[in-house]
Each structure stands twice: as C-alpha cells, then as structure tokens.
Scaffold this motif. Structure first.
Motif, PDB file in Angstrom:
ATOM      1  N   CYS A  76       0.831  -1.209   0.000  1.00  0.00           N
ATOM      2  CA  CYS A  76       0.000   0.000   0.000  1.00  0.00           C
ATOM      3  C   CYS A  76       0.865   1.257   0.000  1.00  0.00           C
ATOM      4  N   GLN A  77       0.509   2.188  -0.845  1.00  0.00           N
ATOM      5  CA  GLN A  77       1.157   3.502  -0.879  1.00  0.00           C
ATOM      6  C   GLN A  77       0.096   4.554  -1.211  1.00  0.00           C
ATOM      7  N   ASN A  78      -0.791   4.748  -0.247  1.00  0.00           N
ATOM      8  CA  ASN A  78      -1.934   5.663  -0.396  1.00  0.00           C
ATOM      9  C   ASN A  78      -2.878   5.242  -1.511  1.00  0.00           C
ATOM     10  N   ASP A  79      -2.956   3.930  -1.777  1.00  0.00           N
ATOM     11  CA  ASP A  79      -3.811   3.451  -2.864  1.00  0.00           C
ATOM     12  C   ASP A  79      -4.612   2.210  -2.464  1.00  0.00           C
ATOM     13  N   CYS A  80      -4.806   1.997  -1.162  1.00  0.00           N
ATOM     14  CA  CYS A  80      -5.517   0.806  -0.697  1.00  0.00           C
ATOM     15  C   CYS A  80      -6.830   1.149  -0.008  1.00  0.00           C
ATOM     16  N   GLY A  81      -7.397   2.305  -0.360  1.00  0.00           N
ATOM     17  CA  GLY A  81      -8.620   2.739   0.306  1.00  0.00           C
ATOM     18  C   GLY A  81      -9.791   1.798   0.125  1.00  0.00           C
ATOM     19  N   GLY A  82      -9.842   1.064  -0.987  1.00  0.00           N
ATOM     20  CA  GLY A  82     -10.957   0.164  -1.230  1.00  0.00           C
ATOM     21  C   GLY A  82     -10.751  -1.247  -0.724  1.00  0.00           C
ATOM     22  N   VAL A  83      -9.620  -1.507  -0.075  1.00  0.00           N
ATOM     23  CA  VAL A  83      -9.331  -2.866   0.409  1.00  0.00           C
ATOM     24  C   VAL A  83     -10.059  -3.109   1.728  1.00  0.00           C
ATOM     25  N   PRO A  84     -10.864  -4.184   1.824  1.00  0.00           N
ATOM     26  CA  PRO A  84     -11.584  -4.455   3.065  1.00  0.00           C
ATOM     27  C   PRO A  84     -10.650  -4.869   4.192  1.00  0.00           C
ATOM     28  N   THR A  85     -10.907  -4.366   5.384  1.00  0.00           N
ATOM     29  CA  THR A  85     -10.124  -4.716   6.577  1.00  0.00           C
ATOM     30  C   THR A  85     -11.070  -5.011   7.725  1.00  0.00           C
TER      31      THR A  85
END
Length: 253
Positions: A161-170
């Motif tokens: 991730c480098q400010n591009d994982c906003g849509g990844v579920p956690t």
C-alpha cells in the motif's frame, strides 16, 4: 620485414576484434533468448492486462496469452487475472497491480537449476507454490519495496500500500496503513529486510512499514487479508468491452 610484422599484427588485431564482436553478439543473443523464454500462461482474466516486455515493448494480453521471462504484468482498474507458471505455480493479481517476472527457471530433471524471482512493484497478489517451491523452496523469492518474501511451500497473499488501498476491506473498516501486508493460508513465509527477519505460519498476518523496519506479526484484528474473488469463469476480452470484476465469478483463494 618491419612492414610484414606490422601487417601481421594488424591482421591479428582485426581478427581478435572480430572474434570479440562475434562473442558479444552471441552473448546478446543468448540474453535475448533467455528473456523471451515462455514461463507461464494467462488462464483467467477480467478486464485489461498489459505486459511490458524486457525490450520495452508493450501489448495487451488475453486468456491463453504467454508470459515471458522478464515481463512486467500490469492490471488496470477492476481487473483480476490468474497466471499459471511452467511448474504449476499460480499467481492471482488484484486491480492496480504491477508485477515483474524477473526470473523463472524450472527444469524437471535438474532441480539444482531452479530459480524463481518475482517482484511486486505495487498492488497485491496471491500466490500458490508450484513444483519449484515444493522441492527447493530457497529458490523462490518475491521481492517487494519493503522486504523479500521467501516461501516454505505455501499459499500466501501480499499487498503493498502507498496511499492506494482505500478500497481494500479490513477487519476495522479503515484503510490499511502504507507498507507491506501479508497473510498466510498454508505453509509459511519468511520476510527479510535490513531491519530483520520474521517467519509467518499459516493463519498469521504480517506487516512491514518500510525497508528499514523489521517485519512484525500482527493480530488478526489488525491483519489485512489479501482476498480474491473465488474463481474466474467469465473471461472478458483484453481490450474493449472488458467486464467489471463485480460481474465475474472470480479467482482462487
């Protein structure tokens, strides 16, 4: 007499130069052949997948397209793809991923020559060990910007991730922090960087913030599972009219 000696050495020098040029051309041809070696095949695809070859050329790939040693695979938005390699290893790529197949050497009767090096530049992947990893796990490495992943006969996920994982579920619902996230479904992996090394067993989650920070085991409540759709059964064309991931019964876990 001096003229004869001069001509003799001039001729010898030219012959040596020609020999050196021939050897250089053979070496270059050998390197080109090594880079153009087919090492895998696209088996499933949803969206746009591009290959940037070692010679700098690019082309869009489709199902049954060949993967060459030295290729950089790039998935666009909403694109999932699965690649099967020559030793039956498989790798699934998430949208927005860039992976370099730097080296893939597998010879059935020569395990001492096994060597697999894959680089995750950005995005995420899920990988399942093939014959190389099962018989010679030290020969397989996945390089990332923050750590090298060594495998121990495994099924694992990696997400950088480098400010591009906003849509990844956690589990927490918030975006994953920047850095490398891993999860292990089967077997084990070892993460190594200048900060240290850490083994992750099946069921464990890991995180590496940067290249100089040691890999850490994190609890499941903080881990980021690199999930993929279950299977890809509808393969869209590689360009134009590509189906969205939401419309696909997708990939392996």
């Amino acid at each position: 007499m001096k003229s004869l000696k001069k001509n003799h050495w001039t001729h010898a020098g030219r012959s040596l130069a020609m020999l050196c040029m021939a050897l250089a051309m053979l070496a270059a041809a050998g390197a080109a052949n090594a880079q153009s070696k087919v090492v895998g095949t696209v088996t499933h695809l949803s969206g746009l997948l591009t290959a940037r070859h070692a010679d700098g050329t690019r082309n869009a790939l489709a199902v049954k397209s060949e993967i060459l040693q030295g290729d950089t695979l790039i998935t666009e938005r909403e694109t999932f793809t699965r690649v099967k390699f020559m030793d039956n290893a498989e790798m699934v790529l998430r949208p927005g991923t860039e992976v370099v197949v730097s080296k893939y050497v597998y010879e059935q009767d020569k395990p001492e020559n096994d060597s697999v090096a894959i680089g995750l530049v950005k995005g995420g992947l899920r990988a399942v060990t093939g014959l190389v990893g099962k018989r010679n796990h030290d020969a397989v490495n996945f390089d990332t910007p923050t750590a090298t992943i060594g495998i121990r006969g495994t099924n694992f996920g990696a997400l950088f991730c480098q400010n591009d994982c906003g849509g990844v579920p956690t589990p927490s619902g918030s975006a994953p922090p920047n850095g490398l996230h891993v999860d292990v479904s089967q077997g084990a992996v070892i993460l190594t960087n200048p900060g240290g090394a850490q083994v992750f067993q099946a069921g464990q989650f890991g995180f590496v913030a940067n290249l100089n920070t040691a890999p850490l085991i994190v609890p499941p409540t903080q881990g980021v599972p690199v999930t993929m759709p279950q299977s890809i059964s509808k393969n869209a064309p590689a360009s134009g009219g590509a189906s969205k991931a939401s419309a696909v019964d997708c990939i392996v876990q």
